[in-house]
Design a protein around this motif. Structure first.
Motif, PDB file in Angstrom:
ATOM      1  N   ALA A  90       0.820  -1.216   0.000  1.00  0.00           N
ATOM      2  CA  ALA A  90       0.000   0.000   0.000  1.00  0.00           C
ATOM      3  C   ALA A  90       0.846   1.254   0.000  1.00  0.00           C
ATOM      4  O   ALA A  90       0.462   2.281  -0.574  1.00  0.00           O
ATOM      5  CB  ALA A  90      -0.934  -0.010   1.210  1.00  0.00           C
ATOM      6  N   ALA A  91       2.022   1.186   0.627  1.00  0.00           N
ATOM      7  CA  ALA A  91       2.910   2.347   0.697  1.00  0.00           C
ATOM      8  C   ALA A  91       3.807   2.468  -0.528  1.00  0.00           C
ATOM      9  O   ALA A  91       4.631   3.396  -0.607  1.00  0.00           O
ATOM     10  CB  ALA A  91       3.761   2.274   1.960  1.00  0.00           C
ATOM     11  N   GLY A  92       3.690   1.533  -1.480  1.00  0.00           N
ATOM     12  CA  GLY A  92       4.518   1.581  -2.668  1.00  0.00           C
ATOM     13  C   GLY A  92       5.936   1.112  -2.450  1.00  0.00           C
ATOM     14  O   GLY A  92       6.814   1.342  -3.292  1.00  0.00           O
ATOM     15  N   GLN A  93       6.175   0.411  -1.332  1.00  0.00           N
ATOM     16  CA  GLN A  93       7.527  -0.062  -1.016  1.00  0.00           C
ATOM     17  C   GLN A  93       7.801  -1.455  -1.569  1.00  0.00           C
ATOM     18  O   GLN A  93       8.950  -1.909  -1.574  1.00  0.00           O
ATOM     19  CB  GLN A  93       7.722  -0.063   0.511  1.00  0.00           C
ATOM     20  CG  GLN A  93       7.565   1.306   1.146  1.00  0.00           C
ATOM     21  CD  GLN A  93       7.451   1.235   2.655  1.00  0.00           C
ATOM     22  OE1 GLN A  93       7.187   0.165   3.217  1.00  0.00           O
ATOM     23  NE2 GLN A  93       7.650   2.354   3.313  1.00  0.00           N
ATOM     24  N   LEU A  94       6.738  -2.126  -2.026  1.00  0.00           N
ATOM     25  CA  LEU A  94       6.874  -3.502  -2.468  1.00  0.00           C
ATOM     26  C   LEU A  94       5.787  -3.776  -3.504  1.00  0.00           C
ATOM     27  O   LEU A  94       4.674  -3.250  -3.388  1.00  0.00           O
ATOM     28  CB  LEU A  94       6.698  -4.440  -1.258  1.00  0.00           C
ATOM     29  CG  LEU A  94       7.111  -5.905  -1.395  1.00  0.00           C
ATOM     30  CD1 LEU A  94       8.622  -6.026  -1.583  1.00  0.00           C
ATOM     31  CD2 LEU A  94       6.677  -6.682  -0.145  1.00  0.00           C
ATOM     32  N   THR A  95       6.117  -4.586  -4.503  1.00  0.00           N
ATOM     33  CA  THR A  95       5.104  -4.943  -5.498  1.00  0.00           C
ATOM     34  C   THR A  95       4.235  -6.071  -4.953  1.00  0.00           C
ATOM     35  O   THR A  95       4.672  -6.862  -4.087  1.00  0.00           O
ATOM     36  CB  THR A  95       5.753  -5.386  -6.808  1.00  0.00           C
ATOM     37  OG1 THR A  95       6.471  -6.605  -6.590  1.00  0.00           O
ATOM     38  CG2 THR A  95       6.694  -4.312  -7.345  1.00  0.00           C
TER      39      THR A  95
END
Length: 358
Positions: free
Chosen positions: A209-214
Motif C-alpha cells: 500500500a505504501a509503494g515499497q513492495l510490489t
C-alpha cells in the motif's frame, strides 16, 4: 450479705478482663490505616531466583486484599512490561497502578532473561527454555503472591497481557486455589506461528500500500513464510534464502537453536483448548483493540466460544475502539507511559467485585 459484695467485685473484675465493660466507641474504632507500599519479592524455581515487585494498596490493618499476578507479553519483557532500552511502554506497571486504585494488590516479576532475574540456570544454554518453564515460573510467582500476609486466598486473580494471556490460561488450570478471575488483555488467541504469519502478511500488505513492495513480491514472501512455518512444524530444514532480509532474519532467529524449543512448545498450544479447562464461574475479561495489529479482534471468536463453554462469568469481551496492542490510542508513541481511558475502565470493571472500600 458480704458474699454478694464479693460476687459483685468478682463479676466486675471478669467484665473488665474480657473488655465487656469497654466504652462502645472504643469497640467500634476502625483499625489503623496502612499506607500503600511497594516491596521486593523473590522466589526460586528450577534453580533460578526470580525477582519482582509487590504493590500493596492502602488498607486497614488486618484486612485481606484481592491479589493479582501480572504476566508479561512475549520476548524479553520485564516486570513493568518493558523491553529496554527500545520498548518501554510500562504496561504492567500501569496495570498495577490501576488495580491498586481499586484496592487490589499485585505482583509482577522479571521472567527469564529480563531485569534482575536474568538467565539464571539457563545462562549457558538458553535453548533449553520452553513454554512449560515459563509456566512453572509463573506458578511459583502465584504461590509467592498467595502466601503474602495481606493476600486473600479466596480472591486470587491473574492478569496477562499478550502472550501473558495464554500463560494466564495455562496457569489457571494448574495452580491451587484456582484463580477467581482472569483478565486477558490483548491475549494470544491463536497458535504462535499462525499469529506470526498473520502479522507478517499484514506488514507485507502495508508495504504494498505504501509503494515499497510490489504485489507479486509480497505474494512470493507470503508463500515463503508459510512454507518455512510448515517445514519447521514438520521438523524439516527451513529455507528462508528467498525471503526479504528482515523476514529471513526473524524466522532464522525463531527457528534457530536458542529459540526453537520454546517456539515449538508455544506453537503446539491452541489457546481456545487451554481455555476449556477454566473453572466454571471464573470471572473473565477479554480485551481486543480495534487498532491492534498484533492480535486483531477478528481472531478472538474461538477463544470466547471456548470460555463460554466453561461457564465463565462476565464481563467477557470488551472491544476497545481505536486502541493498539499496548492499550494506547492508535498513533500514540509506543513508549508513552499511559493506558487509554477505555482500558482503565475495563480493568476497573473486571476488579469491581473485589474493590476495597478503604
Amino acid at each position: 450479705m458480704r458474699w454478694r459484695i464479693l460476687a459483685t467485685a468478682a463479676l466486675l473484675a471478669a467484665v473488665t478482663a474480657t473488655g465487656l465493660g469497654a466504652p462502645t466507641a472504643n469497640a467500634a474504632a476502625p483499625a489503623a490505616l496502612v499506607p500503600a507500599a511497594d516491596r521486593d519479592v523473590q522466589f526460586t524455581v528450577d534453580g533460578t531466583t526470580a525477582y519482582g515487585t509487590l504493590h500493596v494498596p492502602a488498607h486497614r490493618a488486618g484486612h485481606h486484599l484481592a491479589a493479582a499476578l501480572l504476566l508479561p507479553g512475549s520476548g524479553p519483557t520485564d516486570r513493568d512490561g518493558n523491553e529496554p532500552p527500545a520498548l518501554t511502554p510500562g504496561t504492567l506497571a500501569l496495570v498495577a497502578d490501576t488495580l491498586g486504585a481499586d484496592g487490589v494488590m499485585t505482583l509482577r516479576f522479571d521472567k527469564y532473561f529480563t531485569g534482575r532475574t536474568g538467565a539464571g540456570a539457563y545462562q549457558g544454554d538458553p535453548g533449553r527454555l520452553d513454554l512449560a518453564a515459563f509456566t512453572r515460573q509463573a506458578a511459583a510467582a502465584y504461590t509467592a503472591l498467595r502466601d503474602q500476609p495481606e493476600a486473600d486466598p479466596h480472591a486470587l486473580l491473574v492478569v496477562g497481557h499478550s502472550e501473558g494471556g495464554l500463560q494466564a490460561l495455562l496457569l489457571a488450570r494448574t495452580v491451587r486455589p484456582a484463580p477467581a478471575g482472569l483478565a486477558l488483555l490483548a491475549p494470544q488467541d491463536e497458535r504462535l506461528l499462525d499469529l506470526l504469519a498473520a502479522q507478517l502478511d499484514g506488514q507485507l500488505d502495508e508495504a504494498v500500500a505504501a509503494g515499497q513492495l510490489t504485489e507479486p513480491a509480497a505474494r512470493a514472501n507470503r508463500v515463503g513464510v508459510a512454507t518455512a512455518i510448515a517445514d519447521f512444524r514438520a521438523g524439516r530444514p527451513t529455507d528462508t534464502s528467498a525471503l526479504l532480509p528482515p523476514l529471513a532474519s526473524l524466522l532464522n532467529a525463531l527457528f534457530g537453536p536458542n529459540n526453537a524449543r520454546f517456539v515449538r512448545s508455544d506453537d503446539a498450544v491452541y489457546p481456545p483448548d487451554a481455555a476449556r479447562a477454566i473453572r466454571p464461574g471464573t470471572r473473565v475479561t477479554v480485551t481486543c483493540g480495534t487498532a491492534d495489529a498484533n492480535v486483531p479482534c477478528a481472531t478472538t471468536a474461538p477463544l470466547l466460544a471456548a470460555l463460554a463453554r466453561t461457564h465463565a462469568t462476565g464481563p467477557g469481551l470488551r472491544t476497545l475502539d481505536g486502541l493498539d496492542h499496548f492499550l494506547h490510542p492508535a498513533g500514540t508513541p509506543v513508549n508513552d507511559r499511559m493506558l487509554a481511558p477505555a482500558a482503565v475502565a475495563a480493568l476497573h470493571e473486571f476488579a469491581r467485585p473485589w474493590k476495597s472500600a478503604e
